[in-house]
Design an enzyme around this catalytic site. Structure first.
Site, PDB file in Angstrom:
ATOM      1  N   ASN A  61       0.843  -1.200   0.000  1.00  0.00           N
ATOM      2  CA  ASN A  61       0.000   0.000   0.000  1.00  0.00           C
ATOM      3  C   ASN A  61       0.876   1.248   0.000  1.00  0.00           C
ATOM      4  OD1 ASN A  61       0.601  -0.534   2.758  1.00  0.00           O
ATOM      5  ND2 ASN A  61      -1.151   0.657   3.452  1.00  0.00           N
ATOM      6  N   VAL A  62       0.405   2.259  -0.715  1.00  0.00           N
ATOM      7  CA  VAL A  62       1.163   3.501  -0.893  1.00  0.00           C
ATOM      8  C   VAL A  62       0.220   4.663  -0.598  1.00  0.00           C
ATOM      9  CG1 VAL A  62       2.401   4.948  -2.556  1.00  0.00           C
ATOM     10  CG2 VAL A  62       2.662   2.458  -2.647  1.00  0.00           C
ATOM     11  N   GLU A  63       0.543   5.428   0.427  1.00  0.00           N
ATOM     12  CA  GLU A  63      -0.256   6.619   0.757  1.00  0.00           C
ATOM     13  C   GLU A  63       0.499   7.840   0.257  1.00  0.00           C
ATOM     14  OE1 GLU A  63      -0.782   6.022   4.960  1.00  0.00           O
ATOM     15  OE2 GLU A  63      -2.046   4.261   4.611  1.00  0.00           O
ATOM     16  N   HIS A  74      -4.053   0.879  -2.745  1.00  0.00           N
ATOM     17  CA  HIS A  74      -4.145  -0.322  -1.922  1.00  0.00           C
ATOM     18  C   HIS A  74      -3.100  -1.330  -2.391  1.00  0.00           C
ATOM     19  CE1 HIS A  74      -8.456  -0.020  -0.156  1.00  0.00           C
ATOM     20  NE2 HIS A  74      -7.831   1.134  -0.142  1.00  0.00           N
ATOM     21  N   GLU A  76      -3.581  -4.344  -2.983  1.00  0.00           N
ATOM     22  CA  GLU A  76      -4.171  -5.164  -4.051  1.00  0.00           C
ATOM     23  C   GLU A  76      -4.145  -4.408  -5.378  1.00  0.00           C
ATOM     24  OE1 GLU A  76      -5.534  -4.170  -1.173  1.00  0.00           O
ATOM     25  OE2 GLU A  76      -7.196  -5.429  -0.553  1.00  0.00           O
ATOM     26  N   CYS A 107     -10.013  -6.071   0.448  1.00  0.00           N
ATOM     27  CA  CYS A 107     -11.072  -5.178   0.913  1.00  0.00           C
ATOM     28  C   CYS A 107     -12.217  -5.178  -0.108  1.00  0.00           C
ATOM     29  CB  CYS A 107     -10.530  -3.763   1.128  1.00  0.00           C
ATOM     30  SG  CYS A 107     -10.347  -2.816  -0.374  1.00  0.00           S
ATOM     31  N   CYS A 110     -11.449  -3.622  -3.454  1.00  0.00           N
ATOM     32  CA  CYS A 110     -10.522  -4.392  -4.292  1.00  0.00           C
ATOM     33  C   CYS A 110     -11.170  -5.675  -4.788  1.00  0.00           C
ATOM     34  CB  CYS A 110      -9.218  -4.649  -3.555  1.00  0.00           C
ATOM     35  SG  CYS A 110      -8.295  -3.112  -3.339  1.00  0.00           S
TER      36      CYS A 110
HETATM   37  O1  LIG Z   1      -7.520  -4.252   1.733  1.00  0.00           O
HETATM   38  C1  LIG Z   1      -6.905  -3.239   2.020  1.00  0.00           C
HETATM   39  C2  LIG Z   1      -7.370  -2.300   2.961  1.00  0.00           C
HETATM   40  C3  LIG Z   1      -6.605  -1.179   3.199  1.00  0.00           C
HETATM   41  N1  LIG Z   1      -5.428  -0.995   2.553  1.00  0.00           N
HETATM   42  C4  LIG Z   1      -4.598   0.169   2.843  1.00  0.00           C
HETATM   43  C5  LIG Z   1      -5.160   1.504   2.485  1.00  0.00           C
HETATM   44  C6  LIG Z   1      -4.462   2.414   3.472  1.00  0.00           C
HETATM   45  O2  LIG Z   1      -3.176   2.729   2.958  1.00  0.00           O
HETATM   46  C7  LIG Z   1      -4.260   1.548   4.683  1.00  0.00           C
HETATM   47  C8  LIG Z   1      -5.244   1.793   5.789  1.00  0.00           C
HETATM   48  O3  LIG Z   1      -6.539   1.582   5.362  1.00  0.00           O
HETATM   49  O4  LIG Z   1      -4.371   0.198   4.237  1.00  0.00           O
HETATM   50  C9  LIG Z   1      -4.965  -1.911   1.638  1.00  0.00           C
HETATM   51  O5  LIG Z   1      -3.899  -1.742   1.068  1.00  0.00           O
HETATM   52  N2  LIG Z   1      -5.731  -2.996   1.392  1.00  0.00           N
HETATM   53 ZN   LIG Z   2      -8.247  -2.841  -1.177  1.00  0.00          ZN
END
Ligand SMILES: O=c1ccn([C@H]2C[C@H](O)[C@@H](CO)O2)c(=O)[nH]1
Ligand SMILES: [Zn+2]
Length: 293
Positions: A61-63, A74, A76, A107, A110
């Site tokens: 995951n990349v914010e 995400h 995924e 999630c 995804c």
């Molecule tokens: O299935 C998921 C749910 C959340 N996130 C990430 C989004 C965000 O960066 C962090 C918190 O929700 O997790 C995912 O990568 N996959």
């Molecule tokens: Zn997701």
């Protein structure tokens, strides 16, 4: 400093690891966790996928610093964009974990996006009981028994797909090569990413190419979800390439970006792309839009 990370393992490496079980994936996931970029939520997530070619792919995951979390990638989605970068069309199995111990389902957003892959209902999702390491497999259809799908006769996500687009004022762009597989010009890479991007509903393909301060180019194409809010934008898709192949650099090292999209489409990525790049890239980053028809 995190150990270098490879986001794709070839077939021989994959075979040497063995079965897709929690015990085997656990160290691979722990190795990937430092490569997540979850500085806002503090929640790292790693996705691992076994492609039908026999290769293994990773997603993290990349914010995006300073932006609302809904612009995040995400794990995924990262995995899907990584599959697209390597022309992998199908997934045999997928595993998602925050710690290498507990494996969870994708999630809801995804699940919808994954559902766009052909035969995804046959893909095994690895799950564990929250208190134990014993893995079980479930199908995506368990979580999304009758998920919405667009028209039957359009290509599915990751399938070879060629949008017939052409730049307007083509002659102005000296460095657009006649279609070349390996060209590294920023304009050509953005055009190519748009050409193979996935926009079955809006019919507005788009692609982004980025260049870092060393001159390396990264690119990615839009991936439209049937639950549209959960689509992966073209900047995010290009950022997947940047994170996977940019040696862990910060986004501030992005110095130039090109977006290719339709001039009069029913949607435009331009404002969002500009806003994201203004926040995360080099403050002097040049952003250009090339229109196509
Ligand atoms: O299935 C998921 C749910 C959340 N996130 C990430 C989004 C965000 O960066 C962090 C918190 O929700 O997790 C995912 O990568 N996959
Ligand atoms: Zn997701």
């Amino acid at each position: 400093m995190a150990q270098p990370m490879r986001f794709m393992l070839n077939q021989i490496e994959t075979e040497s690891y063995g079965a897709f079980t929690p015990q085997i994936l656990s160290p691979l996931i722990n190795h990937a966790i430092p490569h997540t970029r979850a500085q806002i939520s503090g929640s790292p997530v790693v996705a691992v996928g076994g492609g039908s070619s026999g290769r293994t792919f990773f997603g993290v995951n990349v914010e995006l610093p300073g932006l609302p979390l809904d612009h995040s990638i995400h794990a995924e989605q990262f995995l899907l964009a990584n599959l697209a970068l390597h022309f992998e069309q199908k997934l045999e199995c997928i595993a998602i974990s925050t710690n290498g111990y507990y494996f969870q389902e994708p999630c809801g957003h995804c699940c919808q996006l994954l559902h766009k892959i052909r035969d995804m209902s046959d893909t095994k999702i690895l799950l564990t009981n929250p208190t134990g390491q014993k893995g079980t497999y479930m199908n995506l259809s368990t979580f999304l028994p009758q998920g919405l799908i667009s028209q039957a006769n359009v290509p599915r996500l990751l399938e070879r797909n060629f949008n017939c687009i052409e730049l307007i004022n083509h002659s102005l762009y000296m460095d657009i090569c006649s279609y070349s597989e390996h060209c590294n010009h920023l304009n050509c890479r953005a055009l190519k990413a748009a050409t193979i991007s996935y926009a079955p509903d809006s019919k507005c393909p788009s692609g982004v190419a980025l260049i870092d301060h060393r001159g390396k180019v990264y690119s990615g194409g839009y991936m439209e979800s049937v639950a549209h809010n959960t689509s992966l934008g073209p900047v995010q898709a290009a950022l997947v390439d940047f994170v996977a192949n940019g040696d862990g650099q910060e986004f501030k090292n992005i110095v130039e970006a090109v977006l290719v999209e339709k001039k009069c489409g029913v949607l435009s990525q331009e404002a969002t792309a500009r806003m994201i790049l203004e926040k995360i890239a080099d403050p002097d980053c040049i952003f250009r839009v090339l229109h196509c028809k």
